[in-house]
Design a protein around this motif. Sequence first.
Motif, mmCIF file in Angstrom:
data_model
loop_
_atom_site.group_PDB
_atom_site.id
_atom_site.type_symbol
_atom_site.label_atom_id
_atom_site.label_comp_id
_atom_site.label_asym_id
_atom_site.label_seq_id
_atom_site.Cartn_x
_atom_site.Cartn_y
_atom_site.Cartn_z
ATOM 1 N N MET A 1 0.811 -1.190 0.000
ATOM 2 C CA MET A 1 0.000 0.000 0.000
ATOM 3 C C MET A 1 0.859 1.261 0.000
ATOM 4 N N LEU A 2 2.042 1.204 0.603
ATOM 5 C CA LEU A 2 2.935 2.360 0.579
ATOM 6 C C LEU A 2 3.319 2.718 -0.849
ATOM 7 N N ALA A 3 3.701 1.708 -1.604
ATOM 8 C CA ALA A 3 4.103 1.956 -2.989
ATOM 9 C C ALA A 3 2.961 2.552 -3.794
ATOM 10 N N GLU A 4 1.747 2.035 -3.593
ATOM 11 C CA GLU A 4 0.593 2.536 -4.337
ATOM 12 C C GLU A 4 0.300 3.986 -3.989
ATOM 13 N N ALA A 5 0.388 4.338 -2.700
ATOM 14 C CA ALA A 5 0.115 5.716 -2.272
ATOM 15 C C ALA A 5 1.156 6.678 -2.836
ATOM 16 N N THR B 1 3.122 6.200 -5.458
ATOM 17 C CA THR B 1 2.998 6.234 -6.918
ATOM 18 C C THR B 1 1.816 7.108 -7.337
ATOM 19 N N PHE B 2 0.702 6.997 -6.607
ATOM 20 C CA PHE B 2 -0.454 7.840 -6.891
ATOM 21 C C PHE B 2 -0.073 9.318 -6.766
ATOM 22 N N LEU B 3 0.592 9.691 -5.665
ATOM 23 C CA LEU B 3 0.976 11.089 -5.478
ATOM 24 C C LEU B 3 1.904 11.573 -6.583
ATOM 25 N N ARG B 4 2.898 10.755 -6.921
ATOM 26 C CA ARG B 4 3.846 11.154 -7.966
ATOM 27 C C ARG B 4 3.123 11.375 -9.280
ATOM 28 N N ARG B 5 2.287 10.421 -9.686
ATOM 29 C CA ARG B 5 1.564 10.540 -10.955
ATOM 30 C C ARG B 5 0.610 11.729 -10.959
ATOM 31 N N HIS B 6 -0.111 11.887 -9.859
ATOM 32 C CA HIS B 6 -1.082 12.981 -9.762
ATOM 33 C C HIS B 6 -0.386 14.340 -9.890
ATOM 34 N N LEU B 7 0.702 14.528 -9.135
ATOM 35 C CA LEU B 7 1.410 15.802 -9.190
ATOM 36 C C LEU B 7 2.109 16.004 -10.528
ATOM 37 N N ASP B 8 2.617 14.936 -11.111
ATOM 38 C CA ASP B 8 3.225 15.029 -12.437
ATOM 39 C C ASP B 8 2.200 15.518 -13.458
ATOM 40 N N GLU B 9 1.009 14.944 -13.401
ATOM 41 C CA GLU B 9 -0.065 15.348 -14.315
ATOM 42 C C GLU B 9 -0.443 16.811 -14.105
ATOM 43 N N GLN B 10 -0.528 17.235 -12.854
ATOM 44 C CA GLN B 10 -0.880 18.627 -12.564
ATOM 45 C C GLN B 10 0.180 19.595 -13.085
ATOM 46 N N LEU B 11 1.453 19.270 -12.908
ATOM 47 C CA LEU B 11 2.518 20.141 -13.413
ATOM 48 C C LEU B 11 2.533 20.173 -14.940
ATOM 49 N N PRO C 1 -5.727 4.382 -5.587
ATOM 50 C CA PRO C 1 -5.670 2.916 -5.592
ATOM 51 C C PRO C 1 -6.680 2.280 -4.641
ATOM 52 N N GLU C 2 -7.159 1.120 -5.041
ATOM 53 C CA GLU C 2 -8.103 0.374 -4.211
ATOM 54 C C GLU C 2 -7.447 0.014 -2.892
ATOM 55 N N GLY C 3 -8.205 0.116 -1.816
ATOM 56 C CA GLY C 3 -7.683 -0.191 -0.497
ATOM 57 C C GLY C 3 -7.244 1.044 0.273
ATOM 58 N N VAL D 1 1.638 12.995 4.906
ATOM 59 C CA VAL D 1 0.543 12.291 4.232
ATOM 60 C C VAL D 1 -0.067 11.354 5.258
ATOM 61 N N LYS D 2 -1.308 11.648 5.644
ATOM 62 C CA LYS D 2 -1.939 10.928 6.747
ATOM 63 C C LYS D 2 -2.925 9.872 6.275
ATOM 64 N N LEU D 3 -3.093 8.894 7.152
ATOM 65 C CA LEU D 3 -4.160 7.906 7.108
ATOM 66 C C LEU D 3 -4.039 6.882 5.991
ATOM 67 N N ILE D 4 -2.932 6.244 5.948
ATOM 68 C CA ILE D 4 -2.795 5.051 5.116
ATOM 69 C C ILE D 4 -2.983 3.890 6.081
ATOM 70 N N ALA D 5 -4.055 3.130 5.929
ATOM 71 C CA ALA D 5 -4.404 2.099 6.910
ATOM 72 C C ALA D 5 -4.137 0.703 6.366
ATOM 73 N N TYR D 6 -3.459 -0.083 7.181
ATOM 74 C CA TYR D 6 -3.309 -1.505 6.900
ATOM 75 C C TYR D 6 -4.334 -2.222 7.754
ATOM 76 N N ARG D 7 -5.153 -3.055 7.121
ATOM 77 C CA ARG D 7 -6.213 -3.763 7.841
ATOM 78 C C ARG D 7 -5.944 -5.256 7.863
ATOM 79 N N ASP D 8 -6.389 -5.882 8.943
ATOM 80 C CA ASP D 8 -6.307 -7.334 9.079
ATOM 81 C C ASP D 8 -7.217 -7.951 8.016
#
Length: 194
Positions: A1-5, A7-17, A130-132, A167-174
């Motif tokens: 989930m760390l990688a997905e979060a 990667t999402f931020l990088r792609r999102h900010l890249d698109e905005q720039l 990303p899902e999750g 960057v807050k609230l990335i949750a790992y769930r059982d």
Amino acid sequence: MLAEALTFLRRHLDEQLRVRLGGSQDDAAGDKVVFLDGDKMDPISFQLNAVTTLLINIEEERILRGADPHVRQTEDGSRQRVQPDIRLILYVLFVARFKKYESAWQHLSMIVEHLQSTRVFEPGTAPELPEGIERLILELVTLGFAEQNEVWSALRTTHHPSILYRVKLIAYRDRRPAEATVIAETQRDLGRIA
């Protein structure tokens, strides 16, 4: 989930720039926001003419734990026994390296402007999340001079124009919950002390 979060931020900010600077979104060689090159980690070398995204710390959020963190209620009302969620806070450093000093600050300013107007990412407002990942909340962090010195000393490189976000609230769930046992009756046996 760390990688997905991340990667999402990088792609999102890249698109905005790219949108703000008028670049093509299909031009992968001209990414505006990048990750560190794994071969250039010791010593760290930031890509020229780009903003590099760098995770510098991970912290557990303990304040938002539920009253009984070992029990989760499902949508149908049943209760499940689980390990407590692990909620993480990521500290992400955006480092700009450009030949022209003012270009570095221009790119960082665009990131700050965008994240000021879009501080919370949720599936309803950011369908590409990303899902999750239920939600990402970004907060600008201001470091004092001593803390900045510690960060750049740990990176073993010279200071570059940069901004730090929490960057807050990335949750790992059982993912393997068990059915929770329900206590129907309690008994007390108080003996008399002589």
